[in-house]
Enzyme design. Structure first.
Site, PDB file in Angstrom:
ATOM      1  N   ASP A  89       0.901  -1.160   0.057  1.00 51.90           N
ATOM      2  CA  ASP A  89      -0.017  -0.097   0.053  1.00 51.90           C
ATOM      3  C   ASP A  89       0.770   1.141  -0.004  1.00 51.90           C
ATOM      4  O   ASP A  89       1.995   1.081   0.334  1.00 51.90           O
ATOM      5  CB  ASP A  89      -0.913  -0.080   0.966  1.00 51.90           C
ATOM      6  CG  ASP A  89      -1.876  -1.115   1.299  1.00 51.90           C
ATOM      7  OD1 ASP A  89      -2.035  -1.783   0.223  1.00 51.90           O
ATOM      8  OD2 ASP A  89      -2.320  -1.443   2.411  1.00 51.90           O
ATOM      9  N   ARG A  90       0.339   2.237  -0.458  1.00 55.90           N
ATOM     10  CA  ARG A  90       1.155   3.717  -0.476  1.00 55.90           C
ATOM     11  C   ARG A  90       1.575   4.094   0.670  1.00 55.90           C
ATOM     12  O   ARG A  90       2.675   4.516   0.723  1.00 55.90           O
ATOM     13  CB  ARG A  90      -0.152   4.764  -0.944  1.00 55.90           C
ATOM     14  CG  ARG A  90       0.722   6.222  -1.034  1.00 55.90           C
ATOM     15  CD  ARG A  90      -0.351   7.153  -1.495  1.00 55.90           C
ATOM     16  NE  ARG A  90      -1.444   7.242  -0.312  1.00 55.90           N
ATOM     17  CZ  ARG A  90      -2.395   8.085  -0.088  1.00 55.90           C
ATOM     18  NH1 ARG A  90      -2.699   9.101  -1.449  1.00 55.90           N
ATOM     19  NH2 ARG A  90      -3.268   8.018   0.828  1.00 55.90           N
TER      20      ARG A  90
END
Length: 308
Positions: free
Chosen positions: A138-139
């Site tokens: 995830d970012r």
């Protein structure tokens, strides 16, 4: 490309706020996208612009007018990378928190893929916008990510991942304390029934298994080591929130953005260790990475607070 054809619907039995009604209408857009379009005047009710909080009435005619999608070519960008390992087939990158892995709506540039394209040739299996990407993180999760430089390597690494032979070890700081020293969370994950941008533990979801061990205990918090047996979207974050121990700093599943007056830009979750097989030589490669400075700063504060 996303669908840009206008959509019209007439309210019949639906009730509630306009943004909520549209979010549940099985439209090919996320709830946040629709909310932004309402704000921008691209969603009309009876040919009039309204607020997201507008309460729909039977007979209302809702028209959705998606904006034109601009064609974008994926560009190589000279963005610094922390490359832990590289050979002719693959590379391992230590991704910083806040960097998106590949281009998507709202993130056409500045991604890991843009940076990788500047550095090296990548496999083509995942299409134009995800070249080289065998798996994602995830970012706002930091840590190690393997990238394929050619299609043969991509096939081999993806097959190993699918067979659960790749080892991926994460560290996470979570809320609450554990009586046990280790355990397994075996709970299926699928799309959240009410919020399309979130995942959740659902009965008809896909198999998801996460193993955890306690690394260190603090007052009200625990540092965990986590091993993924499967790789569902947001798996660790969803599983930990499900058992009542959300990851600290997770604004989606946990809602805590500060600890000891330290502002947290995202979840304290780090992909620390990666073990894979080199596609050509079949040699086992093991990589380990240090926790990011902010993560370490929070741990120091917890230890000092523990001792005071």
């Amino acid at each position: 490309m996303a669908e840009t054809t206008p959509v019209t619907m007439t309210i019949d039995q639906e009730q509630g706020r306009l943004d909520a009604v549209l979010g549940q209408a099985k439209l090919p857009y996320s709830r946040s996208t629709l909310a932004n379009w309402i704000k921008e005047g691209l969603v009309l009710v009876n040919d009039q612009a309204v607020k997201r909080s507008y309460v729909v009435k039977q007979g209302d005619v809702v028209s959705i007018n998606p904006p034109e999608v601009k064609e974008t070519a994926l560009e190589a960008e000279n963005i610094p990378l922390d490359i832990v390992y590289e050979d002719d087939d693959l590379l391992v990158v230590n991704k910083p928190q806040g960097m998106v892995v590949h281009p998507a709506p709202g993130h056409s540039g500045g991604t890991l893929v843009n940076a990788l394209l500047y550095h090296a040739p990548l496999s083509t299996i995942n299409g134009e916008f995800r070249p080289g990407i065998v798996h994602r993180i995830d970012r706002d999760t930091s840590g190690l990510l393997m990238v394929a430089k050619n299609d043969h390597a991509h096939h081999a690494l993806a097959a190993e991942l699918k067979a659960h032979k790749t080892q991926r070890i994460y560290y996470a700081l979570v809320k609450g304390n554990f009586e046990e020293n280790e355990g397994t969370i075996d709970a299926p994950i699928g799309r959240h029934p009410k919020d399309r941008k979130k995942q959740a533990v659902v009965g008809d979801g896909r198999e998801a298994v996460t193993h955890f061990k306690v690394v260190e205990r603090f007052a009200g918090y625990t540092l965990l080591e986590l091993a993924l047996e499967t790789g569902r979207t947001h798996q660790i974050r969803v599983h930990l929130a499900y058992i009542g121990h959300p990851v600290v700093g997770d604004s989606v599943y946990g809602h805590q953005d500060k600890i000891f007056n330290i502002k947290l830009p995202g979840q304290l979750l780090h992909a620390k260790t990666l073990v894979l097989t080199q596609p050509q030589t079949q040699e086992e490669l093991r990589f380990d990475s240090a926790l990011p400075p902010l993560f370490e700063q929070v741990l120091r504060e917890l230890r000092e607070n523990q001792g005071s």
